[in-house]
Design a protein around this motif. Sequence first.
Motif, short mmCIF file in Angstrom:
data_model
loop_
_atom_site.label_atom_id
_atom_site.label_comp_id
_atom_site.label_asym_id
_atom_site.label_seq_id
_atom_site.Cartn_x
_atom_site.Cartn_y
_atom_site.Cartn_z
N THR A 1 51.50 16.80 3.85
CA THR A 1 52.91 16.92 3.48
C THR A 1 53.21 18.30 2.91
O THR A 1 54.29 18.85 3.14
CB THR A 1 53.29 15.84 2.45
N ASP A 2 52.27 18.87 2.16
CA ASP A 2 52.48 20.21 1.60
C ASP A 2 52.55 21.26 2.71
O ASP A 2 53.35 22.19 2.65
CB ASP A 2 51.35 20.56 0.62
N VAL A 3 51.68 21.11 3.72
CA VAL A 3 51.70 22.06 4.83
C VAL A 3 53.00 21.90 5.62
O VAL A 3 53.60 22.88 6.05
CB VAL A 3 50.48 21.84 5.76
N GLU A 4 53.42 20.66 5.78
CA GLU A 4 54.66 20.41 6.53
C GLU A 4 55.85 21.06 5.84
O GLU A 4 56.70 21.69 6.48
CB GLU A 4 54.87 18.90 6.67
N ARG A 5 55.93 20.92 4.52
CA ARG A 5 57.04 21.54 3.79
C ARG A 5 56.98 23.06 3.89
O ARG A 5 58.01 23.72 4.06
CB ARG A 5 56.99 21.10 2.32
N ALA A 6 55.77 23.63 3.80
CA ALA A 6 55.63 25.08 3.91
C ALA A 6 55.99 25.55 5.32
O ALA A 6 56.58 26.63 5.50
CB ALA A 6 54.20 25.50 3.56
N PHE A 7 55.67 24.75 6.31
CA PHE A 7 55.99 25.06 7.70
C PHE A 7 57.49 25.12 7.90
O PHE A 7 58.02 26.07 8.50
CB PHE A 7 55.36 23.99 8.60
N VAL A 8 58.20 24.11 7.40
CA VAL A 8 59.66 24.08 7.52
C VAL A 8 60.29 25.25 6.76
O VAL A 8 61.24 25.88 7.22
CB VAL A 8 60.20 22.74 6.99
N LYS A 9 59.74 25.56 5.58
CA LYS A 9 60.25 26.68 4.79
C LYS A 9 60.07 28.00 5.53
O LYS A 9 60.94 28.88 5.50
CB LYS A 9 59.53 26.72 3.45
#
Length: 414
Positions: free
Chosen positions: A399-407
């Motif tokens: 989930t942390d990687v996903e949020r960073a990806f979207v950012k």
Amino acid sequence: MDESGGQKRRPEGDGRPGAPGPGKAPERPREPGGGLLMGRFFGVPIYVAPSWFLVAALITWVFGGQLDRVLPELGGARYLVSLFFAVAFYASVLVHELAHTVVALRQKLPVRRIQLQFFGGVSEIEKESETPGREFLLAFVGPLLSLVLGGAFYLALDLVEPGTVPGVLIAGLTISNLLVAVFNLLPGLPLDGGRMLRAVVWKLTGKPMSGTVAAAWVGRVLAVAVLIGLPLLTHTGTLGGAGQEVDGMDTVMDALLAAILAAIIWTGAGNSLRVARLREHLPDLRARALTRRAVPVEEATPLSEALRRANEAGARALVVVDPHGDPVSLVREAAIVGVPEHRRPWVAVGGLAQEITEGTRVAAELAGEELLERLRAHPASEYLVVEEDGAVYGVLAATDVERAFVKAMARPGS
């Protein structure tokens, strides 16, 4: 590789484990259906999209109407000849795309697939060329093959009698291939000419992003020019048909065709900008920077006690270890959320953990596309992050990687 130039830091804790989240590895947007699989070329699948059948029918209808004026003796058979022309034309488009694919494979660039679509075809190349020179060559080879095909068909006109079915077909293929070459050489993304312009600006500035921005904006100008100019050119007879009366249906069809072409060019230019911006910021996605601090707990430790230890340590993840202190599993964040607070003293962490496999063991130095590919290849909610010597660094939550990806995708371009 960590390019920050600073010291390696331990992951910082900013709360207790158990924050809600989907627990999925980040993925690229799901691809649309590839359509009908025609075959493979050097392992690259070739698809015909459903929209191709629509344009094939349109070409058959339009070309059939032209044949009725040139070869009226064909009667209803003119539509069979028109269908053959549509298939031959898209075979030429396929040759255009195969040229891109061959050069991409020679440059060691992976090609996901080739797809024949409503307006031509596309070779889905997953990575960019390493140098502007290679980028220019990769873009130019498609229009070059279309020019070669157009020239070959033009020479073949001397071998057939004018006013016959072969003569009309070869003349049509000559003109269509030359039009494909000229259209693709227009200097705006997503056309091949836009990629060539991008390579030139990249070479002059040393910045691939500058080339993308320039070519994308030229592409948007081209889209507006096509939207306004194509109906005007056809209406005035500049593109042929001078002296023929243009009825209302022709005007509507010209405007519709211009609108579709303009939309494709405008959307493609915007997509090129977004992909370039994402690739520019992908190196910011580092496993080391996104890793959560973790505390080791034994399998029989009650969940409430494990969470207490995590809070005291400022950690946000739990690693289950064996009696020797070696990590064996990771407590799933989603599983923690599913346990009511009053039940946590009676639930052992071992029952909420997933086994650590080779696929869920991630090197702390992974970053960018390499990190995303690793997570896509081994979907999980949590990953154990280790140093080069095998020492545990922490836990990486998908989930942390996903949020960073979207950012990274939303971040303005440089």
